[in-house]
Motif scaffolding. Structure first.
Motif, PDB file in Angstrom:
ATOM      1  N   VAL A   1       7.956  23.428   1.960  1.00 44.59           N
ATOM      2  CA  VAL A   1       6.878  22.842   2.753  1.00 44.59           C
ATOM      3  C   VAL A   1       6.403  21.536   2.125  1.00 44.59           C
ATOM      4  N   PHE A   2       6.371  21.500   0.798  1.00 46.29           N
ATOM      5  CA  PHE A   2       6.034  20.272   0.081  1.00 46.29           C
ATOM      6  C   PHE A   2       6.778  20.248  -1.241  1.00 46.29           C
ATOM      7  N   GLY A   3       7.402  19.118  -1.512  1.00 44.44           N
ATOM      8  CA  GLY A   3       8.084  18.917  -2.780  1.00 44.44           C
ATOM      9  C   GLY A   3       8.073  17.453  -3.142  1.00 44.44           C
ATOM     10  N   LEU A   4       8.736  17.125  -4.231  1.00 44.95           N
ATOM     11  CA  LEU A   4       8.800  15.751  -4.713  1.00 44.95           C
ATOM     12  C   LEU A   4      10.237  15.270  -4.753  1.00 44.95           C
ATOM     13  N   VAL A   5      10.421  13.981  -4.569  1.00 48.96           N
ATOM     14  CA  VAL A   5      11.722  13.371  -4.812  1.00 48.96           C
ATOM     15  C   VAL A   5      11.749  13.008  -6.291  1.00 48.96           C
ATOM     16  N   ASN A   6      12.496  13.781  -7.054  1.00 52.62           N
ATOM     17  CA  ASN A   6      12.535  13.616  -8.507  1.00 52.62           C
ATOM     18  C   ASN A   6      13.921  13.112  -8.902  1.00 52.62           C
ATOM     19  N   THR A   7      14.047  11.800  -9.062  1.00 54.34           N
ATOM     20  CA  THR A   7      15.355  11.219  -9.372  1.00 54.34           C
ATOM     21  C   THR A   7      15.805  11.529 -10.795  1.00 54.34           C
ATOM     22  N   SER A   8      14.920  12.120 -11.599  1.00 54.06           N
ATOM     23  CA  SER A   8      15.282  12.528 -12.967  1.00 54.06           C
ATOM     24  C   SER A   8      15.562  14.026 -13.060  1.00 54.06           C
ATOM     25  N   MET A   9      15.634  14.709 -11.927  1.00 53.72           N
ATOM     26  CA  MET A   9      15.747  16.165 -11.947  1.00 53.72           C
ATOM     27  C   MET A   9      16.978  16.636 -12.718  1.00 53.72           C
ATOM     28  N   TYR A  10      18.085  15.936 -12.559  1.00 53.56           N
ATOM     29  CA  TYR A  10      19.305  16.395 -13.213  1.00 53.56           C
ATOM     30  C   TYR A  10      19.329  16.024 -14.687  1.00 53.56           C
TER      31      TYR A  10
ATOM     32  N   ILE B   1       0.840  -1.202   0.000  1.00 49.71           N
ATOM     33  CA  ILE B   1       0.000   0.000   0.000  1.00 49.71           C
ATOM     34  C   ILE B   1       0.872   1.249   0.000  1.00 49.71           C
ATOM     35  N   LEU B   2       1.917   1.239   0.816  1.00 51.36           N
ATOM     36  CA  LEU B   2       2.846   2.371   0.834  1.00 51.36           C
ATOM     37  C   LEU B   2       3.513   2.546  -0.520  1.00 51.36           C
ATOM     38  N   ASP B   3       3.926   1.441  -1.127  1.00 52.52           N
ATOM     39  CA  ASP B   3       4.562   1.518  -2.443  1.00 52.52           C
ATOM     40  C   ASP B   3       3.606   2.065  -3.491  1.00 52.52           C
ATOM     41  N   ALA B   4       2.328   1.722  -3.358  1.00 53.53           N
ATOM     42  CA  ALA B   4       1.343   2.205  -4.317  1.00 53.53           C
ATOM     43  C   ALA B   4       1.228   3.726  -4.267  1.00 53.53           C
ATOM     44  N   LEU B   5       1.142   4.291  -3.057  1.00 54.84           N
ATOM     45  CA  LEU B   5       1.069   5.739  -2.949  1.00 54.84           C
ATOM     46  C   LEU B   5       2.380   6.387  -3.382  1.00 54.84           C
ATOM     47  N   ASN B   6       3.503   5.758  -3.039  1.00 56.41           N
ATOM     48  CA  ASN B   6       4.790   6.268  -3.506  1.00 56.41           C
ATOM     49  C   ASN B   6       4.844   6.317  -5.025  1.00 56.41           C
ATOM     50  N   GLY B   7       4.208   5.329  -5.668  1.00 59.86           N
ATOM     51  CA  GLY B   7       4.189   5.307  -7.119  1.00 59.86           C
ATOM     52  C   GLY B   7       3.458   6.491  -7.717  1.00 59.86           C
ATOM     53  N   ILE B   8       2.403   6.960  -7.037  1.00 59.95           N
ATOM     54  CA  ILE B   8       1.690   8.148  -7.510  1.00 59.95           C
ATOM     55  C   ILE B   8       2.587   9.376  -7.399  1.00 59.95           C
ATOM     56  N   TYR B   9       3.279   9.519  -6.274  1.00 61.16           N
ATOM     57  CA  TYR B   9       4.234  10.628  -6.144  1.00 61.16           C
ATOM     58  C   TYR B   9       5.281  10.563  -7.251  1.00 61.16           C
ATOM     59  N   THR B  10       5.793   9.368  -7.519  1.00 62.26           N
ATOM     60  CA  THR B  10       6.804   9.210  -8.559  1.00 62.26           C
ATOM     61  C   THR B  10       6.253   9.617  -9.917  1.00 62.26           C
ATOM     62  N   ASN B  11       5.021   9.237 -10.204  1.00 61.00           N
ATOM     63  CA  ASN B  11       4.420   9.569 -11.490  1.00 61.00           C
ATOM     64  C   ASN B  11       4.232  11.069 -11.661  1.00 61.00           C
ATOM     65  N   MET B  12       4.080  11.779 -10.549  1.00 61.03           N
ATOM     66  CA  MET B  12       3.934  13.234 -10.622  1.00 61.03           C
ATOM     67  C   MET B  12       5.211  13.941 -11.077  1.00 61.03           C
ATOM     68  N   THR B  13       6.340  13.227 -11.061  1.00 59.16           N
ATOM     69  CA  THR B  13       7.601  13.853 -11.477  1.00 59.16           C
ATOM     70  C   THR B  13       7.852  13.724 -12.970  1.00 59.16           C
ATOM     71  N   LYS B  14       6.912  13.169 -13.725  1.00 57.07           N
ATOM     72  CA  LYS B  14       7.094  13.055 -15.169  1.00 57.07           C
ATOM     73  C   LYS B  14       7.183  14.443 -15.806  1.00 57.07           C
ATOM     74  N   PRO B  15       7.893  14.563 -16.945  1.00 57.92           N
ATOM     75  CA  PRO B  15       8.043  15.876 -17.583  1.00 57.92           C
ATOM     76  C   PRO B  15       6.734  16.490 -18.051  1.00 57.92           C
ATOM     77  N   ALA B  16       5.692  15.682 -18.246  1.00 59.58           N
ATOM     78  CA  ALA B  16       4.413  16.235 -18.696  1.00 59.58           C
ATOM     79  C   ALA B  16       3.755  17.091 -17.627  1.00 59.58           C
ATOM     80  N   THR B  17       4.086  16.843 -16.336  1.00 57.75           N
ATOM     81  CA  THR B  17       3.443  17.622 -15.273  1.00 57.75           C
ATOM     82  C   THR B  17       4.494  18.304 -14.402  1.00 57.75           C
ATOM     83  N   TYR B  18       4.614  17.889 -13.135  1.00 59.07           N
ATOM     84  CA  TYR B  18       5.454  18.649 -12.210  1.00 59.07           C
ATOM     85  C   TYR B  18       6.951  18.476 -12.458  1.00 59.07           C
TER      86      TYR B  18
END
Length: 483
Positions: free
Chosen positions: A299-308, A44-61
């Motif tokens: 206050v709120f951000g994302l862990v974006n492993t593709s940021m660089y 369940i934790l991994d599932a929610l983490n997956g949504i956060y991860t998906n938010m880091t795609k270049p199409a959105t955040y």
């Protein structure tokens, strides 16, 4: 947007397996997939983490809603000539293929994340008892907060100029995982639904440990039980303070200044101890590991492993002139008022020593040397400074309002302003300086329906702004389906 339940489940479990590639041997039966996701605490934790991860795609955040498209709309960058990759977006040519595909992707990915959040909430309803009551409350609160934020940013981009047309039809708001098409709702109704979701998130997150122990892993380690394993890194999950901060942002957008002030000052008074100002030494003394994002204030951000990777695609000196996102020297001088002492200027805008570019490039999201730094891969979405700007704009006491602005200025290496200044002008200047690469300036202009924007490209006349510029057209795939 008709997306059947089976497709939603496939999408949701696909996001889940992004975060845990080899975790389970997936079988094709939809119901069994759902049971797999919700059968254990860790999945369940991994599932929610997956949504956060998906938010880091270049199409959105991870791109369009922060670093690229929305900042291009705010005239942050130079897009000289039709050959430039961002020319059509910079000139509000929304019907051209390059611009249309950019915003179509933002719409589709953002709603995909909404539907995944709804499927997550439905799964918690269908398979109760796996989590403790406290854990489930926290996860539900995060999900409601994310759903509010996802819809709100769709409204800010595709909805009408709210101060002019709050009753105009805007976007659909999805609150379940049925996949049935929802009608377009008036902008005011969307705001009400965003605030309703945030109220639910606030009630569910009232016992968020961030309020007692702060956002950092070390602080959580002193908890008397294993809760720190469950909520480590609260700064990069939709925590209680993120809810209050987004309430402030939404209320100000809707013109509810009293409510915006109340939420913003709550953050300033209650959360500042957990989000301290970034020191000059943290930005400059650590030459190999400068904290250019002022990460402690997020206050709120994302862990974006593709940021660089995104930095190397959008901003790096190696990017070709017709693709790079950068700003002209004269434009930067105007934004930062020729003040080279401003931490936000001299930490993030530098001319490459190699000589590969004859102009300054944007370094905010450049990589650092030490993998152990607490801020590597951390992408800001809501930061403490915005609460000071909201409080300054909503405060009726001029002296208090000025104090809010001066508090930020002093933390950025600048002197205090006198009472003779035009407060709204100074708030605008602060948005221009503070939020490069974070996507907030265009929404500031749209909220206030600013009539004229200076072009980010030298030699191009200022843009006269109105609905045709501020309102991104809905994707054809959405409008054609409904006709």
């Amino acid at each position: 947007m008709k997306i059947h339940t089976k497709y939603i489940l496939m999408l949701f479990t696909g996001i889940f397996f992004v975060s845990c590639d080899d975790y389970l041997d997936v079988k094709p039966e939809d119901k069994f997939l759902e049971e797999q996701v919700f059968q254990s605490r860790s999945s369940i934790l991994d599932a929610l983490n997956g949504i956060y991860t998906n938010m880091t795609k270049p199409a959105t955040y991870g791109g369009n809603l922060t670093m690229t498209a929305v900042d291009v709309l705010g005239q942050r960058y130079r897009a000289a000539g039709e050959q430039h990759a961002w020319y059509e977006v910079a000139n509000y040519n929304y019907e051209e293929p390059a611009a249309r595909s950019t915003f179509n992707a933002a719409w589709s990915e953002q709603y995909a994340n909404v539907l995944s959040v709804n499927n997550f909430l439905a799964g918690l309803d269908t398979y109760p008892g796996v989590l403790s009551a406290w854990e489930e409350s926290i996860l539900r609160g995060e999900a409601y907060g994310l759903r509010a934020m996802l819809h709100f940013d769709l409204l800010r981009l595709f909805g009408p100029v709210y101060s002019v047309s709050p009753d105009k039809e805007a976007i659909p708001y999805y609150t379940n995982n049925s996949g049935e098409t929802e009608p377009f709702k008036p902008a005011k109704e969307v705001i009400d639904m965003v605030l309703s979701d945030l109220a639910m998130a606030e009630s569910l997150l009232v016992n968020d440990v961030i309020r007692e122990y702060g956002p950092n892993d070390l602080g959580l380690a002193v908890l008397p039980d294993d809760r720190f394993k469950f909520v480590a890194g609260r700064q990069f999950r939709f925590n209680y303070y993120a809810v209050k901060a987004l309430q402030a942002r939404v209320h100000l957008y809707a013109g509810n200044k009293a409510e915006a002030l109340e939420a913003a000052t709550f953050i300033i008074q209650d959360a500042s101890k957990w989000f301290p100002w970034t020191s000059e030494s943290e930005i400059f003394t650590e030459a190999a590991n400068p904290d250019r994002t002022f990460s402690k204030e997020v206050v709120f951000g994302l862990v974006n492993t593709s940021m660089y990777d995104r930095y190397r695609s959008y901003f790096a000196p190696s990017v070709r002139d017709e693709n790079i996102l950068t700003a002209e020297e004269g434009y930067l001088a105007e934004v930062f008022e020729n003040n080279t002492l401003d931490y936000r200027f001299n930490s993030t805008w530098q001319q490459p020593a190699s000589g590969v570019k004859a102009y300054k490039t944007f370094l905010k999201y450049a990589d650092v040397s030490d993998n152990r730094t607490t801020f590597r891969f951390k992408q800001p979405l809501i930061r403490l400074t915005e609460m000071y700007y909201i409080a300054a704009e909503a405060e009726t006491d001029a002296a208090k309002a000025l104090q809010y602005i001066n508090t930020v200025r002093n933390s950025r290496g600048l002197e205090s302003l006198s009472s003779e200044i035009n407060l709204q002008d100074e708030i605008l200047k602060e948005y221009q300086k503070e939020f490069y690469g974070e996507g907030q300036l265009f929404f500031y202009y749209k909220r206030l329906n600013v009539e004229t924007l200076r072009s980010g490209t030298p030699g191009v006349a200022a843009f006269t702004m109105g609905a045709d510029q501020y309102v991104v057209p809905l994707p054809l795939s959405e409008t054609d389906y409904r006709n």
